[in-house]
Design a protein around this motif. Structure first.
Motif, short mmCIF file in Angstrom:
data_model
loop_
_atom_site.label_atom_id
_atom_site.label_comp_id
_atom_site.label_asym_id
_atom_site.label_seq_id
_atom_site.Cartn_x
_atom_site.Cartn_y
_atom_site.Cartn_z
N LEU A 31 0.83 -1.20 0.00
CA LEU A 31 0.00 0.00 0.00
C LEU A 31 0.87 1.26 0.00
O LEU A 31 0.66 2.18 -0.81
N LEU A 32 1.84 1.33 0.90
CA LEU A 32 2.70 2.52 0.98
C LEU A 32 3.50 2.71 -0.30
O LEU A 32 3.68 3.84 -0.77
N GLY A 33 3.94 1.60 -0.87
CA GLY A 33 4.69 1.69 -2.12
C GLY A 33 3.85 2.21 -3.27
O GLY A 33 4.30 3.04 -4.06
N ALA A 36 3.00 5.97 -2.90
CA ALA A 36 4.14 6.85 -3.19
C ALA A 36 4.25 7.16 -4.67
O ALA A 36 4.91 8.15 -5.05
N THR A 37 3.62 6.35 -5.53
CA THR A 37 3.72 6.56 -6.98
C THR A 37 2.62 7.49 -7.51
O THR A 37 2.62 7.82 -8.69
N ILE A 38 1.68 7.91 -6.66
CA ILE A 38 0.62 8.81 -7.09
C ILE A 38 1.24 10.16 -7.46
O ILE A 38 2.04 10.71 -6.70
N PRO A 39 0.90 10.71 -8.63
CA PRO A 39 1.48 12.00 -9.04
C PRO A 39 1.22 13.10 -8.01
O PRO A 39 0.12 13.25 -7.50
N GLY A 40 2.26 13.85 -7.71
CA GLY A 40 2.15 14.95 -6.77
C GLY A 40 2.48 14.59 -5.34
O GLY A 40 2.65 15.48 -4.49
N VAL A 41 2.59 13.30 -5.01
CA VAL A 41 2.90 12.86 -3.65
C VAL A 41 4.42 12.90 -3.44
O VAL A 41 5.17 12.34 -4.23
N GLU A 42 4.85 13.56 -2.38
CA GLU A 42 6.28 13.69 -2.09
C GLU A 42 6.73 12.81 -0.94
O GLU A 42 7.85 12.29 -0.94
#
Length: 369
Positions: A31-33, A36-42
């Motif tokens: 889930l965390l991985g 983290a790939t969602i655009p805009g997420v830092e």
């Protein structure tokens, strides 16, 4: 984002991982991985209890060990707890490596969790600065061994690898509590309720939709809920806001009553001095002289009340100290602003009847009895 995983029953104390631990660790890692790939997420991280989230405290006793194999059973645990010097108390949290970056919690010393800290690796922990200071004042806690199995039934010891900054866990302005952080991938049993924190430039609505899709794709049976950090902070301040709004309302009401009182007193003084005012006007006093006289008296009256009020406010700040954040218990700027506002209100309240008195006819004033 909050995730709730079904908790498995813990039977006795454990010294090894179960199949359920593996499943939880794999799900949360995936889930965390993916998030983290969602655009805009830092930054993406997670923890079992988020600060200010309203959840009850999860604190417990730990014991300090001399060697890793000291606790092999519950009997060993009970025996060591009899040594009071070994026993301490702290908040117990399980977090992911990215949690501290997402919440801007600084790493003070040592290292944070990383890919080396797997379920099968020796278990490691981070501690807060307040815990390091309380338990090891003047010492280096890195490398110390701790047993915290009472919180999740796992008897494997932790090695302290880092110190992180304190967090005001239970409210804005609250005293930071000694806190112990385990890696969720090593102690997933305590992560059955998990809060994911995401930081970035993405729009809240778009981020919520994308995160919900990721969670459903991984496991549609896992319930999720979403809140912005602003909503979490505001919810934690709800009780305080209600009290402060009531105080503001009654403060405004007191200002209105005080202003009305000054107006009434100065009006009464003007009526009582009608003949005197008539004489002054007849002898050549100008209207502004009458206004100045009455306003000066009203200001002196108000200044005395303000001085008494400031003294009382200075004493009462001890009661209000717990409701303040970012403002000192005795804030000179606030005291000065309130005093000036009250004085201006008193001057305005004094000027109105004084101006009315200055416009009175001298002949009528002299006839007044």
């Amino acid at each position: 984002m909050d995730l709730w995983q079904p908790a498995e029953q813990t039977v006795g104390m454990r010294t090894e991982s179960s199949a359920g631990d593996v499943r939880i660790a794999e799900f949360l890692g995936g889930l965390l991985g993916r998030l983290a790939t969602i655009p805009g997420v830092e930054h993406v991280g997670g923890i079992n209890r988020i600060p200010l989230g309203g959840a009850g405290p999860a604190n417990g006793n730990y014991i300090v060990l001399d060697r890793p194999d000291e606790v092999q059973s519950i009997d060993d645990w009970m025996r060591l707890t009899r040594d009071s010097w070994r026993v301490g108390n702290a908040q117990f949290r399980v977090a992911s490596p990215g949690y501290f970056g997402a919440m801007a919690i600084p790493l003070i010393r040592g290292r944070s969790f990383d890919e080396r800290d797997t379920l099968a690796a020796p278990h490691v922990a981070l501690i807060s600065a307040s815990l390091a200071k309380a338990r090891w004042p003047g010492e280096d806690p890195l490398g110390k061994l701790i047993q915290f199995g009472g919180m999740d039934g796992d008897l494997r010891p932790f090695t302290i690898i880092g110190i992180v900054g304190d967090v005001q866990e239970f409210g804005i302005g609250s005293v930071p509590q000694p806190t112990f952080y385990a890696d969720y991938s090593q102690r997933p049993r305590a992560a059955f309720e998990f809060h994911v924190v995401m930081q970035g430039r993405a729009n809240d609505a778009a981020l919520t939709a994308a995160s919900r899709a990721v969670a459903r794709e991984l496991d549609p049976q896992v319930p999720v809920a979403f809140k912005t950090l602003r909503e979490v902070v505001l919810a934690s301040l709800a009780d305080r806001q209600l009290v402060l709004r009531l105080l503001a309302f009654f403060g405004a009401l007191a200002l209105v009553l005080a202003t009305s009182g000054v107006y009434s007193v100065v009006s009464y003084m003007a009526v009582q001095r009608t003949r005197e005012i008539g004489v002054r006007i007849a002898l050549g006093a100008r209207g502004r002289d009458v206004v100045r006289l009455l306003v000066r008296q009203g200001a002196a009256f108000a200044a005395g009340g303000i001085a008494i009020g400031l003294a009382a406010a200075f004493v009462s700040t001890r009661v209000l100290a717990s409701w303040l954040y970012g403002v000192g218990r005795v804030d000179p700027a606030t005291f000065a602003a309130v005093a000036v506002a009250l004085l201006v209100a008193a001057l305005v309240a004094s000027w109105v009847p004084a101006y009315r008195a200055s416009r009175s006819d001298a002949t009528e004033a002299l006839r007044h009895e």
